[in-house]
Design a protein around this motif. Structure first.
Motif, PDB file in Angstrom:
ATOM      1  N   GLY A   1      -4.345   1.778  15.619  1.00 12.92           N
ATOM      2  CA  GLY A   1      -3.290   1.239  14.770  1.00 12.92           C
ATOM      3  C   GLY A   1      -3.533   1.529  13.298  1.00 12.92           C
ATOM      4  N   GLY A   2      -4.779   1.408  12.879  1.00 14.76           N
ATOM      5  CA  GLY A   2      -5.120   1.720  11.495  1.00 14.76           C
ATOM      6  C   GLY A   2      -4.888   3.183  11.166  1.00 14.76           C
TER       7      GLY A   2
ATOM      8  N   GLU B   1      -8.256  -2.523   7.996  1.00 16.29           N
ATOM      9  CA  GLU B   1      -6.913  -2.579   7.438  1.00 16.29           C
ATOM     10  C   GLU B   1      -6.899  -2.999   5.963  1.00 16.29           C
ATOM     11  OE1 GLU B   1      -4.865  -1.300   9.340  1.00 16.29           O
ATOM     12  OE2 GLU B   1      -5.939  -1.460  11.230  1.00 16.29           O
ATOM     13  N   ILE B   2      -7.740  -3.952   5.598  1.00 14.57           N
ATOM     14  CA  ILE B   2      -7.725  -4.442   4.216  1.00 14.57           C
ATOM     15  C   ILE B   2      -8.667  -3.629   3.328  1.00 14.57           C
ATOM     16  CG2 ILE B   2      -8.245  -6.406   2.710  1.00 14.57           C
ATOM     17  CD1 ILE B   2      -7.264  -8.241   4.954  1.00 14.57           C
ATOM     18  N   PHE B   3      -9.953  -3.649   3.648  1.00 18.41           N
ATOM     19  CA  PHE B   3     -10.904  -2.935   2.807  1.00 18.41           C
ATOM     20  C   PHE B   3     -10.615  -1.434   2.784  1.00 18.41           C
ATOM     21  CE2 PHE B   3     -14.827  -0.610   2.014  1.00 18.41           C
ATOM     22  CZ  PHE B   3     -15.255  -1.204   0.835  1.00 18.41           C
ATOM     23  N   GLY B   4     -10.275  -0.869   3.952  1.00 22.47           N
ATOM     24  CA  GLY B   4      -9.986   0.567   4.012  1.00 22.47           C
ATOM     25  C   GLY B   4      -8.867   0.965   3.067  1.00 22.47           C
ATOM     26  N   SER B   5      -7.800   0.168   3.013  1.00 25.41           N
ATOM     27  CA  SER B   5      -6.666   0.479   2.138  1.00 25.41           C
ATOM     28  C   SER B   5      -6.998   0.232   0.673  1.00 25.41           C
ATOM     29  CB  SER B   5      -5.446  -0.358   2.558  1.00 25.41           C
ATOM     30  OG  SER B   5      -5.057  -0.047   3.880  1.00 25.41           O
ATOM     31  N   ILE B   6      -7.736  -0.851   0.397  1.00 23.78           N
ATOM     32  CA  ILE B   6      -8.151  -1.119  -0.981  1.00 23.78           C
ATOM     33  C   ILE B   6      -9.003   0.032  -1.495  1.00 23.78           C
ATOM     34  CG2 ILE B   6      -9.651  -2.567  -2.418  1.00 23.78           C
ATOM     35  CD1 ILE B   6      -8.731  -4.966  -0.718  1.00 23.78           C
ATOM     36  N   PHE B   7      -9.945   0.473  -0.675  1.00 22.84           N
ATOM     37  CA  PHE B   7     -10.860   1.528  -1.100  1.00 22.84           C
ATOM     38  C   PHE B   7     -10.124   2.841  -1.342  1.00 22.84           C
ATOM     39  CE2 PHE B   7     -14.012   4.898  -0.390  1.00 22.84           C
ATOM     40  CZ  PHE B   7     -14.952   4.522  -1.333  1.00 22.84           C
ATOM     41  N   LYS B   8      -9.143   3.161  -0.516  1.00 19.89           N
ATOM     42  CA  LYS B   8      -8.377   4.392  -0.724  1.00 19.89           C
ATOM     43  C   LYS B   8      -7.560   4.319  -2.020  1.00 19.89           C
ATOM     44  CE  LYS B   8      -6.551   6.894   2.342  1.00 19.89           C
ATOM     45  NZ  LYS B   8      -5.614   7.424   3.343  1.00 19.89           N
ATOM     46  N   TRP B   9      -6.991   3.161  -2.301  1.00 21.63           N
ATOM     47  CA  TRP B   9      -6.203   2.979  -3.526  1.00 21.63           C
ATOM     48  C   TRP B   9      -7.107   3.043  -4.756  1.00 21.63           C
ATOM     49  CZ3 TRP B   9      -3.306  -2.265  -4.774  1.00 21.63           C
ATOM     50  CH2 TRP B   9      -2.546  -2.108  -5.930  1.00 21.63           C
TER      51      TRP B   9
ATOM     52  N   SER C   1       1.137   0.662   0.782  1.00 24.45           N
ATOM     53  CA  SER C   1       1.994   0.205   1.867  1.00 24.45           C
ATOM     54  C   SER C   1       1.169  -0.395   3.004  1.00 24.45           C
ATOM     55  CB  SER C   1       2.841   1.374   2.396  1.00 24.45           C
ATOM     56  OG  SER C   1       3.601   0.980   3.513  1.00 24.45           O
ATOM     57  N   ALA C   2       0.086   0.281   3.367  1.00 22.67           N
ATOM     58  CA  ALA C   2      -0.779  -0.217   4.441  1.00 22.67           C
ATOM     59  C   ALA C   2      -1.447  -1.530   4.034  1.00 22.67           C
ATOM     60  CB  ALA C   2      -1.834   0.832   4.791  1.00 22.67           C
ATOM     61  N   LEU C   3      -1.858  -1.625   2.769  1.00 19.59           N
ATOM     62  CA  LEU C   3      -2.500  -2.847   2.283  1.00 19.59           C
ATOM     63  C   LEU C   3      -1.519  -4.015   2.298  1.00 19.59           C
ATOM     64  CD1 LEU C   3      -4.869  -4.356   1.041  1.00 19.59           C
ATOM     65  CD2 LEU C   3      -4.166  -3.470  -1.207  1.00 19.59           C
ATOM     66  N   LYS C   4      -0.295  -3.789   1.849  1.00 13.52           N
ATOM     67  CA  LYS C   4       0.703  -4.864   1.850  1.00 13.52           C
ATOM     68  C   LYS C   4       0.982  -5.343   3.279  1.00 13.52           C
ATOM     69  CE  LYS C   4       3.210  -3.740  -2.416  1.00 13.52           C
ATOM     70  NZ  LYS C   4       4.486  -3.242  -2.986  1.00 13.52           N
ATOM     71  N   ARG C   5       1.029  -4.419   4.210  1.00 15.08           N
ATOM     72  CA  ARG C   5       1.264  -4.792   5.606  1.00 15.08           C
ATOM     73  C   ARG C   5       0.127  -5.665   6.126  1.00 15.08           C
ATOM     74  NH1 ARG C   5       1.356  -0.103   7.507  1.00 15.08           N
ATOM     75  NH2 ARG C   5       3.555   0.304   7.226  1.00 15.08           N
ATOM     76  N   ALA C   6      -1.101  -5.288   5.794  1.00 11.03           N
ATOM     77  CA  ALA C   6      -2.264  -6.046   6.251  1.00 11.03           C
ATOM     78  C   ALA C   6      -2.318  -7.422   5.591  1.00 11.03           C
ATOM     79  CB  ALA C   6      -3.541  -5.265   5.955  1.00 11.03           C
TER      80      ALA C   6
END
Length: 414
Positions: free
Chosen positions: A323-324, A103-111, A131-136
């Motif tokens: 969920g991710g 949830e965290i690293f995956g979203s950071i890496f995509k951004w 959005s996903a990173l903020k949720r996590a």
């Protein structure tokens, strides 16, 4: 034979194991390594056939994947506080490792990855990642409101891996104005990253002051064109903004192709409202309503089946994985409806899905931006086949048992 970690300097994945080694007293050698050269040798490819780092060379054989390496190192000198003092603490440590990685690293890496050209950049994709990173981060911030560490009262492997995952964001793309919304995450990160065992590995860490610009061919071409225009035409001052206006007006081009399709008699929001508001007689009301609304010219239905169900041995890990995936599908919310079923009374659990997409095919921007898509086999539904049509109905209504198995959970994307 001593442990040898093959990686380049500054690799966040490798730092997980090196920090764990500081806490457990494990000795690890890190030889010189040149990415693109060292990882292409026959010797390296025998340890990891796809040539990725880090790789840990041990007397018993090589290990790749950073979390697996960190787990190995954390247990090498016997039981210790890094892995908890009970079964429930062990499970919670694994829970936070998966959460921070997916949830965290995956979203950071995509951004970050899209901005530096590692993957295709798109505004919808970036918005979904943020959005996903903020949720996590909000979930993590809530947990840390009343907890100094993720599990128990001392640093565990969950903290080491989570802080390393956060470090990529803090140092590359998460500015102070972004992280200030999560004060407990800030306190947690800066406290741990400055612990002696962390600092010995990562050194002094500074938060980035700016989000990096998008490094795309289009972005690179714009400044050159802006400089050439005045030289060629020497246009009056009043006309100077004109080229900029032309450069900055790609909005019609950026319009989602699905918005340009012919109007459909099926209004997706009406179906979603019917689904959400039907509390009884679901088959007679919602399912019948779906088939009455469904427009096979304007929409398409797809079954998806997870390719690696044999890995789904732990229930909460499987649920987090699904969920991710649903979070990363946020960019398609305007154009899709989905049901994901996790089947089985015990592991390995089977993950099966049904998706309704605007248009005759799975939207290209979804295939391009949601990396989980390739983890599933996708099959277009043939509604002329009554068996397939009935399977669609059963998946929408969470029929149990489904195909002979109990439902661990059913998740809806709407």
């Amino acid at each position: 034979m001593a442990l040898v970690l093959h990686t380049y300097k500054g690799n966040k994945g490798a730092e997980k194991a090196l920090i764990a080694a500081e806490y457990t007293g494990v000795q690890i050698n890190v030889p010189d390594f040149e990415m693109g050269v060292s990882n292409k040798t026959p010797e390296f490819l025998k340890m990891n056939p796809i040539g990725k780092v880090p790789v840990l060379e041990t007397p018993e054989g090589p290990i790749f994947e950073s979390n697996a390496i960190a787990r190995y190192v954390s247990r090498l000198n016997g039981e210790n506080s890094l892995n908890g003092s009970s079964l429930i603490e062990y499970a919670q440590i694994e829970q936070w490792i998966d959460f921070s990685s997916l949830e965290i690293f995956g979203s950071i890496f995509k951004w970050f990855g899209a901005r530096i050209g590692y993957m295709p950049y798109s505004v919808p994709g970036e918005e979904a990642a943020i959005s996903a990173l903020k949720r996590a981060l909000d979930a993590l911030n809530t947990h840390l409101t009343s907890n100094t560490y993720l599990v128990g009262h001392s640093i565990t492997l969950a903290d080491i891996i989570t802080v390393c995952n956060l470090s990529l964001g803090f140092t590359t793309i998460m500015t102070k104005s972004f992280t200030s919304a999560f004060p407990h995450v800030e306190r947690y990160f800066w406290t741990l990253i400055n612990q002696p065992n962390f600092k010995k590995v990562v050194g002094d860490v500074k938060q980035t002051e700016a989000v990096p610009p998008v490094t795309s061919k289009k972005a690179a071409a714009q400044p050159a064109k802006a400089k050439e225009e005045p030289k060629k035409k020497a246009a009056p001052v009043a006309e100077a903004p004109k080229p900029v206006e032309e450069e900055e007006a790609p909005k019609p081009k950026a319009k989602n192709p699905l918005d340009l399709l012919p109007p459909s008699p099926m209004v997706l929001d009406e179906w979603k409202r019917l689904y959400s508001n039907t509390k009884s007689n679901f088959r007679e009301v919602a399912i019948k309503g779906f088939w009455d609304m469904y427009d096979p010219e304007g929409y398409s239905l797809w079954f998806c089946d997870y390719k690696y169900n044999d890995e789904n041995t732990v229930s909460f890990v499987t649920l987090n994985k699904v969920g991710g995936f649903l979070q990363r599908m946020d960019l398609a919310r305007k154009y899709a409806f989905g049901k994901m079923l996790i089947c089985g009374a015990e592991g390995p659990f089977k993950v099966k899905g049904l998706w309704l997409f605007r248009g005759p095919e799975i939207p290209k921007f979804v295939m391009d931006e949601v990396y989980d898509m390739e983890l599933y086999e996708w099959t277009k539904v043939d509604i002329s086949d009554e068996a397939q049509k009935e399977r669609v109905s059963q998946m929408i209504e969470d029929a149990e048992p489904f195909e002979g198995e109990a439902l661990l959970d059913a998740k809806c994307f709407k």
